[in-house]
Design an enzyme around this catalytic site. Sequence first.
Site, short mmCIF file in Angstrom:
data_model
loop_
_atom_site.label_atom_id
_atom_site.label_comp_id
_atom_site.label_asym_id
_atom_site.label_seq_id
_atom_site.Cartn_x
_atom_site.Cartn_y
_atom_site.Cartn_z
N CYS A 1 0.82 -1.21 0.00
CA CYS A 1 0.00 0.00 0.00
C CYS A 1 0.85 1.26 0.00
O CYS A 1 0.35 2.36 -0.19
CB CYS A 1 -0.96 0.00 1.18
SG CYS A 1 -2.25 -1.25 1.02
N ASP B 1 -14.06 6.59 1.89
CA ASP B 1 -14.34 5.43 2.73
C ASP B 1 -13.66 4.21 2.12
O ASP B 1 -12.99 4.31 1.10
CB ASP B 1 -15.87 5.24 2.87
CG ASP B 1 -16.23 4.78 4.28
OD1 ASP B 1 -15.50 3.94 4.82
OD2 ASP B 1 -17.24 5.26 4.82
N ASP C 1 -8.27 -3.46 -4.94
CA ASP C 1 -6.96 -3.16 -4.38
C ASP C 1 -5.92 -4.06 -5.03
O ASP C 1 -6.13 -5.27 -5.11
CB ASP C 1 -6.97 -3.46 -2.87
CG ASP C 1 -6.78 -2.21 -2.03
OD1 ASP C 1 -5.98 -1.36 -2.42
OD2 ASP C 1 -7.45 -2.11 -0.99
N ASP D 1 -10.37 0.39 7.84
CA ASP D 1 -9.15 -0.41 8.03
C ASP D 1 -7.93 0.47 7.80
O ASP D 1 -7.97 1.45 7.08
CB ASP D 1 -9.14 -1.67 7.16
CG ASP D 1 -9.18 -1.38 5.67
OD1 ASP D 1 -9.50 -0.24 5.29
OD2 ASP D 1 -8.89 -2.31 4.90
CO CO Z 1 -9.62 0.59 3.55
CO CO Z 2 -8.10 0.18 -0.70
#
Ligand code: CO
Ligand code: CO
Length: 348
Positions: A14, A46, A64, A223
């Site tokens: 990430c 979000d 993702d 998260d």
């Molecule tokens: Co997230």
């Molecule tokens: Co994401």
Amino acid sequence: MSVDLFKISGECGCAAKVPADMLSCILQDVELPDSPALLIGPQSMDDAGIYQISDDKCLVQTVDYFPPVARDPFIYGQIAAANSLSDIYAMGGEPLTSLAIVCFPVKALGPEILKAIISGAISKLKEAGVVLLGGHSIVDSQPKFGLAVTGIVNPREILDNSHAKMGDALILTKPLGTGITIMAAKAGLADKMHENEANQFMSTLNADASIIAQKYGAVSCTDITGFGFLGHVYQMAKASGVSIDIYFDSVPLLTNVLDYAAMGLLSGATYSNREYVGNMVKFDSNIDLAEQDVLFDPQTSGGLLISCPYDKLKEMMDSAERKLSTQCKVVGKVLGVSDKPLIRVRRV
Ligand code: CO
Ligand code: CO
């Protein structure tokens, strides 16, 4: 199989994200298609989008993907899948189907490595009870892998990032420092045990944490991923119209991560995350730079940050201690509206 994916990747996991402030600027400048069924779209920052399809059912969707976060292709696949599923769990959803996104240097690495990545992902999909519907793959010089995931959620059970309430306790369900540990591992400076510990947490699903959040009346959750702990705390504070106190000494950290941070093993996103939060955070003067950096470290497949109603805190923590294999801690408190700064990081 003797491949070390770290030898062929740039920014990891990430940490490879486009900076948050750039994204929100772009989204402000374009006119997005609208619909009365669209409950949560990209502007909310979000975890996933939500689209209502009937009175008691919404689609919750996310995508993702990122370059390798582990040397081992099977573990990389596991982590990528756990990370992609996490945005559904963070919204209180139940993931059902997935599509794989594959970018892969076929000539340089060969089919066995790709098979291992996909097998790792499938092991996590099975654990989550999610099917793989298909996917799309392209030849690329640097491997990237991830999933688009679709789930369902009852509109009354959505966990968004905009309903943290004054008096709520903030719970974090995994330790921080995966970005720093990956940087240390890539540089050949991480103890193997620390690398394994990070892999273990990153590949753990947030499924149980999400169930616990809903069971004990949480309505707000997110998260912790690429924008770092404080980036996500900031998004929650801003969206909820509250300010937040963080108790630094209660924040769970991976082993040795402060030492790696003090050695300067930080990814570029640590700095852009710090810039993104800017003067919205104030640190107690006895919190040193390495300690601050850990709070901006981009996480891959991080834990859930749950805003727990104070009267349910004991029950939620008892349940978390019984059911979660990760370290779950009360890390802060939601306060009322205030002038800047929105976030105060305190020593105790
Ligand atoms: Co997230
Ligand atoms: Co994401």
